[in-house]
Design an enzyme around this catalytic site. Structure first.
Site, PDB file in Angstrom:
ATOM      1  N   TYR A  58     -43.716  -3.177 -11.843  1.00 18.81           N
ATOM      2  CA  TYR A  58     -42.401  -3.801 -11.697  1.00 18.81           C
ATOM      3  C   TYR A  58     -42.509  -5.107 -12.426  1.00 18.81           C
ATOM      4  O   TYR A  58     -43.240  -5.989 -11.796  1.00 18.81           O
ATOM      5  CB  TYR A  58     -42.231  -3.875  -9.893  1.00 18.81           C
ATOM      6  CG  TYR A  58     -41.852  -2.751  -9.566  1.00 18.81           C
ATOM      7  CD1 TYR A  58     -41.924  -1.243 -10.275  1.00 18.81           C
ATOM      8  CD2 TYR A  58     -41.931  -2.654  -8.043  1.00 18.81           C
ATOM      9  CE1 TYR A  58     -41.590  -0.183  -9.682  1.00 18.81           C
ATOM     10  CE2 TYR A  58     -41.768  -1.538  -7.611  1.00 18.81           C
ATOM     11  CZ  TYR A  58     -41.376  -0.142  -8.430  1.00 18.81           C
ATOM     12  OH  TYR A  58     -41.433   1.006  -7.499  1.00 18.81           O
ATOM     13  N   SER A 197     -35.147   4.945  -3.747  1.00 17.83           N
ATOM     14  CA  SER A 197     -33.815   5.099  -4.003  1.00 17.83           C
ATOM     15  C   SER A 197     -32.977   5.782  -3.076  1.00 17.83           C
ATOM     16  O   SER A 197     -32.291   6.621  -3.185  1.00 17.83           O
ATOM     17  CB  SER A 197     -33.613   6.054  -5.450  1.00 17.83           C
ATOM     18  OG  SER A 197     -34.328   4.990  -6.485  1.00 17.83           O
ATOM     19  N   PRO A 198     -33.482   5.109  -1.783  1.00 16.22           N
ATOM     20  CA  PRO A 198     -32.429   5.852  -0.827  1.00 16.22           C
ATOM     21  C   PRO A 198     -31.048   5.717  -0.701  1.00 16.22           C
ATOM     22  O   PRO A 198     -30.350   6.472  -0.062  1.00 16.22           O
ATOM     23  CB  PRO A 198     -33.320   5.128   0.418  1.00 16.22           C
ATOM     24  CG  PRO A 198     -33.583   3.714   0.197  1.00 16.22           C
ATOM     25  CD  PRO A 198     -33.942   4.156  -1.384  1.00 16.22           C
ATOM     26  N   LEU A 199     -30.461   4.816  -1.573  1.00 14.20           N
ATOM     27  CA  LEU A 199     -29.079   4.705  -1.596  1.00 14.20           C
ATOM     28  C   LEU A 199     -28.520   5.355  -2.960  1.00 14.20           C
ATOM     29  O   LEU A 199     -27.539   5.194  -3.353  1.00 14.20           O
ATOM     30  CB  LEU A 199     -28.617   3.057  -1.566  1.00 14.20           C
ATOM     31  CG  LEU A 199     -29.031   2.435   0.078  1.00 14.20           C
ATOM     32  CD1 LEU A 199     -28.777   0.887  -0.149  1.00 14.20           C
ATOM     33  CD2 LEU A 199     -28.184   3.284   1.134  1.00 14.20           C
ATOM     34  N   ALA A 200     -29.426   5.936  -3.506  1.00 11.19           N
ATOM     35  CA  ALA A 200     -29.259   6.826  -4.724  1.00 11.19           C
ATOM     36  C   ALA A 200     -28.810   5.515  -5.792  1.00 11.19           C
ATOM     37  O   ALA A 200     -27.683   5.683  -6.722  1.00 11.19           O
ATOM     38  CB  ALA A 200     -28.184   7.968  -4.793  1.00 11.19           C
ATOM     39  N   GLN A 201     -29.629   4.352  -5.608  1.00 11.84           N
ATOM     40  CA  GLN A 201     -29.210   3.081  -6.312  1.00 11.84           C
ATOM     41  C   GLN A 201     -27.626   2.679  -6.444  1.00 11.84           C
ATOM     42  O   GLN A 201     -27.266   2.204  -7.281  1.00 11.84           O
ATOM     43  CB  GLN A 201     -29.578   3.420  -7.951  1.00 11.84           C
ATOM     44  CG  GLN A 201     -31.182   3.482  -7.886  1.00 11.84           C
ATOM     45  CD  GLN A 201     -31.625   3.962  -9.378  1.00 11.84           C
ATOM     46  OE1 GLN A 201     -30.899   3.934 -10.279  1.00 11.84           O
ATOM     47  NE2 GLN A 201     -33.142   3.432  -9.593  1.00 11.84           N
ATOM     48  N   GLY A 202     -27.082   2.643  -5.142  1.00  8.52           N
ATOM     49  CA  GLY A 202     -25.932   2.341  -4.850  1.00  8.52           C
ATOM     50  C   GLY A 202     -24.731   3.670  -4.875  1.00  8.52           C
ATOM     51  O   GLY A 202     -23.519   3.387  -4.365  1.00  8.52           O
ATOM     52  N   LEU A 203     -24.979   4.620  -5.307  1.00 11.41           N
ATOM     53  CA  LEU A 203     -24.174   5.839  -5.583  1.00 11.41           C
ATOM     54  C   LEU A 203     -23.648   6.116  -4.102  1.00 11.41           C
ATOM     55  O   LEU A 203     -22.474   6.705  -4.041  1.00 11.41           O
ATOM     56  CB  LEU A 203     -24.821   6.931  -6.497  1.00 11.41           C
ATOM     57  CG  LEU A 203     -23.943   7.976  -6.872  1.00 11.41           C
ATOM     58  CD1 LEU A 203     -22.992   7.242  -7.913  1.00 11.41           C
ATOM     59  CD2 LEU A 203     -24.887   9.132  -7.603  1.00 11.41           C
TER      60      LEU A 203
HETATM   61  N1  LIG Z   1     -42.172   5.303  -6.758  1.00 11.04           N
HETATM   62  C1  LIG Z   1     -41.318   5.232  -7.785  1.00 11.04           C
HETATM   63  O1  LIG Z   1     -41.237   6.243  -8.802  1.00 11.04           O
HETATM   64  C2  LIG Z   1     -40.105   4.610  -7.593  1.00 11.04           C
HETATM   65  C3  LIG Z   1     -38.962   4.863  -8.362  1.00 11.04           C
HETATM   66  C4  LIG Z   1     -37.793   3.945  -8.057  1.00 11.04           C
HETATM   67  C5  LIG Z   1     -37.875   3.192  -6.932  1.00 11.04           C
HETATM   68  N2  LIG Z   1     -38.939   2.753  -6.209  1.00 11.04           N
HETATM   69  C6  LIG Z   1     -39.050   1.960  -4.893  1.00 11.04           C
HETATM   70  O2  LIG Z   1     -37.930   2.211  -4.081  1.00 11.04           O
HETATM   71  C7  LIG Z   1     -36.959   1.025  -3.810  1.00 11.04           C
HETATM   72  C8  LIG Z   1     -35.695   1.289  -3.825  1.00 11.04           C
HETATM   73  O3  LIG Z   1     -35.046   2.194  -4.822  1.00 11.04           O
HETATM   74  P1  LIG Z   1     -34.173   1.877  -5.898  1.00 11.04           P
HETATM   75  O4  LIG Z   1     -34.085   0.233  -5.952  1.00 11.04           O
HETATM   76  O5  LIG Z   1     -34.152   2.236  -7.104  1.00 11.04           O
HETATM   77  O6  LIG Z   1     -32.764   2.282  -5.203  1.00 11.04           O
HETATM   78  P2  LIG Z   1     -31.864   2.018  -3.773  1.00 11.04           P
HETATM   79  O7  LIG Z   1     -32.452   1.228  -2.933  1.00 11.04           O
HETATM   80  O8  LIG Z   1     -31.096   3.137  -3.509  1.00 11.04           O
HETATM   81  O9  LIG Z   1     -30.591   1.087  -4.464  1.00 11.04           O
HETATM   82  C9  LIG Z   1     -30.871  -0.616  -4.395  1.00 11.04           C
HETATM   83  C10 LIG Z   1     -29.458  -1.091  -5.101  1.00 11.04           C
HETATM   84  O10 LIG Z   1     -28.487  -0.668  -4.271  1.00 11.04           O
HETATM   85  C11 LIG Z   1     -27.600  -1.658  -4.025  1.00 11.04           C
HETATM   86  N3  LIG Z   1     -27.480  -2.075  -2.704  1.00 11.04           N
HETATM   87  C12 LIG Z   1     -28.555  -2.444  -1.657  1.00 11.04           C
HETATM   88  N4  LIG Z   1     -28.286  -2.256  -0.529  1.00 11.04           N
HETATM   89  C13 LIG Z   1     -26.629  -2.318  -0.385  1.00 11.04           C
HETATM   90  C14 LIG Z   1     -25.904  -2.108   0.484  1.00 11.04           C
HETATM   91  N5  LIG Z   1     -26.396  -2.483   1.847  1.00 11.04           N
HETATM   92  N6  LIG Z   1     -24.431  -1.919   0.344  1.00 11.04           N
HETATM   93  C15 LIG Z   1     -24.487  -1.687  -0.993  1.00 11.04           C
HETATM   94  N7  LIG Z   1     -25.315  -1.756  -2.044  1.00 11.04           N
HETATM   95  C16 LIG Z   1     -26.441  -1.975  -1.606  1.00 11.04           C
HETATM   96  C17 LIG Z   1     -27.974  -2.696  -4.752  1.00 11.04           C
HETATM   97  O11 LIG Z   1     -27.728  -2.980  -6.129  1.00 11.04           O
HETATM   98  P3  LIG Z   1     -26.128  -3.693  -6.465  1.00 11.04           P
HETATM   99  O12 LIG Z   1     -25.964  -4.702  -5.406  1.00 11.04           O
HETATM  100  O13 LIG Z   1     -26.437  -4.242  -7.795  1.00 11.04           O
HETATM  101  O14 LIG Z   1     -25.250  -2.624  -6.692  1.00 11.04           O
HETATM  102  C18 LIG Z   1     -29.634  -2.546  -4.490  1.00 11.04           C
HETATM  103  O15 LIG Z   1     -30.302  -3.467  -6.014  1.00 11.04           O
HETATM  104  C19 LIG Z   1     -37.346   0.036  -5.229  1.00 11.04           C
HETATM  105  O16 LIG Z   1     -37.209  -1.413  -5.184  1.00 11.04           O
HETATM  106  C20 LIG Z   1     -38.971   0.357  -5.247  1.00 11.04           C
HETATM  107  O17 LIG Z   1     -39.700  -0.453  -4.521  1.00 11.04           O
HETATM  108  C21 LIG Z   1     -40.063   3.514  -6.431  1.00 11.04           C
END
Ligand SMILES: NC(=O)c1ccc[n+]([C@@H]2O[C@H](COP(=O)([O-])OP(=O)(O)OC[C@H]3O[C@@H](n4cnc5c(N)ncnc54)[C@H](OP(=O)(O)O)[C@@H]3O)[C@@H](O)[C@H]2O)c1
Length: 302
Positions: A58, A197-203
């Site tokens: 990262y 990506s528990p929020l599907a990156q916001g989806l």
């Molecule tokens: N092992 C792997 O291969 C791998 C791959 C991916 C991720 N990860 C890890 O998993 C973590 C989380 O995954 P991710 O960041 O991909 O996806 P995520 O947690 O599903 O989505 C994060 C994004 O969702 C939005 N968000 C967060 N909280 C919210 C809320 N309460 N309400 C509305 N929108 C919200 C924000 O984006 P906006 O505000 O820009 O909309 C935030 O940057 C990463 O930081 C990383 O540590 C690991």
């Protein structure tokens, strides 16, 4: 906060993902990296989060440095997880990279050292022994994998000759597959599934369309046919959220961590998002609500 106790550790069911820290993939900029990100770490720990997840990949080590600096004057008892990029996952490489991560994090020992993804060109036995060597050298207390199938996770554990505590995989209402195989294995055997990506990156966080960025394009969450149409999931989420006076993001996280031995590590752009995500640990869904969400999730990805 709610915790699961595994392998003598107390893991918060909601952790903090830090891919966003110092990484151009998310495009949150320098003020986020220097000011907001450290605030997120400290606030998370204040709120009872223990699990903080990062990776050497990262921002080319920037995320580990930001996490390390923020932890120096942070409250609480962090459980710091980082990851090895498996360009050459052999013992000498893994031990050297773990030592570099430990230094960037400024911790005496890494709590969980994960193999970021399998390297298909290197025998699984070599990769398992490399990860075991990191634990045996005292650099990490636990080892884990990421993006591993169930059979590959088991093979890594056999090769390592010690527990591979966790498997960090994409897991959300838009990508629920791990619920069917990895989660039952983890529950039966005292392992942990870490949902990335528990929020599907916001989806599945709200009805707003997530802003495009490199991270979102990379994961193809917004356009991959394998994730199908998530409108059905969002409809169920919306109804349950409104019944609880909660947000869709909170219901999505609560559904995830209602599964035993699952922890979720949402990333956050703002303090408000972080606080809302942490509060999801206290939200209890009825069995009928959990079932409705599972049904919609699997229908969307069928
Ligand atoms: N092992 C792997 O291969 C791998 C791959 C991916 C991720 N990860 C890890 O998993 C973590 C989380 O995954 P991710 O960041 O991909 O996806 P995520 O947690 O599903 O989505 C994060 C994004 O969702 C939005 N968000 C967060 N909280 C919210 C809320 N309460 N309400 C509305 N929108 C919200 C924000 O984006 P906006 O505000 O820009 O909309 C935030 O940057 C990463 O930081 C990383 O540590 C690991």
């Amino acid at each position: 906060m709610r915790y699961i106790e595994v392998a003598g550790e107390r893991l918060s069911v909601i952790g903090l993902g830090t891919w966003q820290f110092g990484s151009g993939d998310w495009g949150y900029g320098p003020d986020y990296a220097s000011r907001i990100a450290p605030m997120l770490v400290r606030r998370a720990l204040e709120l009872g989060v223990t699990v903080v997840d990062t990776a050497e990949a990262y921002g080319n080590g920037a995320s580990e440095r930001i996490v390390g600096a923020a932890l120096r004057d942070a409250p609480g008892e962090p459980f710091v997880a980082t990851k090895l990029t498996p360009i050459l996952p052999v013992t000498s490489w893994a031990v050297r990279h773990a030592a570099n991560s430990r230094e960037r994090l400024g911790v005496p020992v890494i709590d969980l050292y994960q193999l970021h993804f399998p390297n298909p060109l290197v025998p699984v036995g070599t990769q398992g022994r490399a990860m075991a060597a990191v634990a045996e050298s005292g650099l990490a207390r636990h080892i884990g994998v990421s993006n591993h199938s169930l059979s590959r996770w088991k093979a890594m554990e056999r090769a390592a000759g010690r527990p591979i505590l966790s498997n960090q995989v994409q897991l959300s209402l838009a990508a629920p597959g791990a619920i069917r195989d990895l989660v039952p294995f983890a529950t039966d055997t005292g392992h942990v599934v870490i949902a990335y990506s528990p929020l599907a990156q916001g989806l599945v966080a709200s009805d707003a369309v997530p802003r495009p960025n490199r991270a979102r394009q990379m994961r193809r969450l917004l356009r991959s046919p394998q994730h199908g149409d998530t409108e059905g999931v969002r409809t169920v989420l919306r109804d349950i959220a409104s019944a609880h006076g909660a947000t869709m993001a909170q219901v999505a996280l609560s559904w995830l961590v209602s599964h035993p031995n699952v922890i979720a590590i949402p990333g956050a752009r703002t303090l408000e998002q972080l606080e809302a995500n942490v509060a999801a640990a206290e939200l209890e869904l009825a069995a009928s609500e959990r079932d409705a969400l599972s049904e919609a999730a699997f229908a969307a990805t069928a």
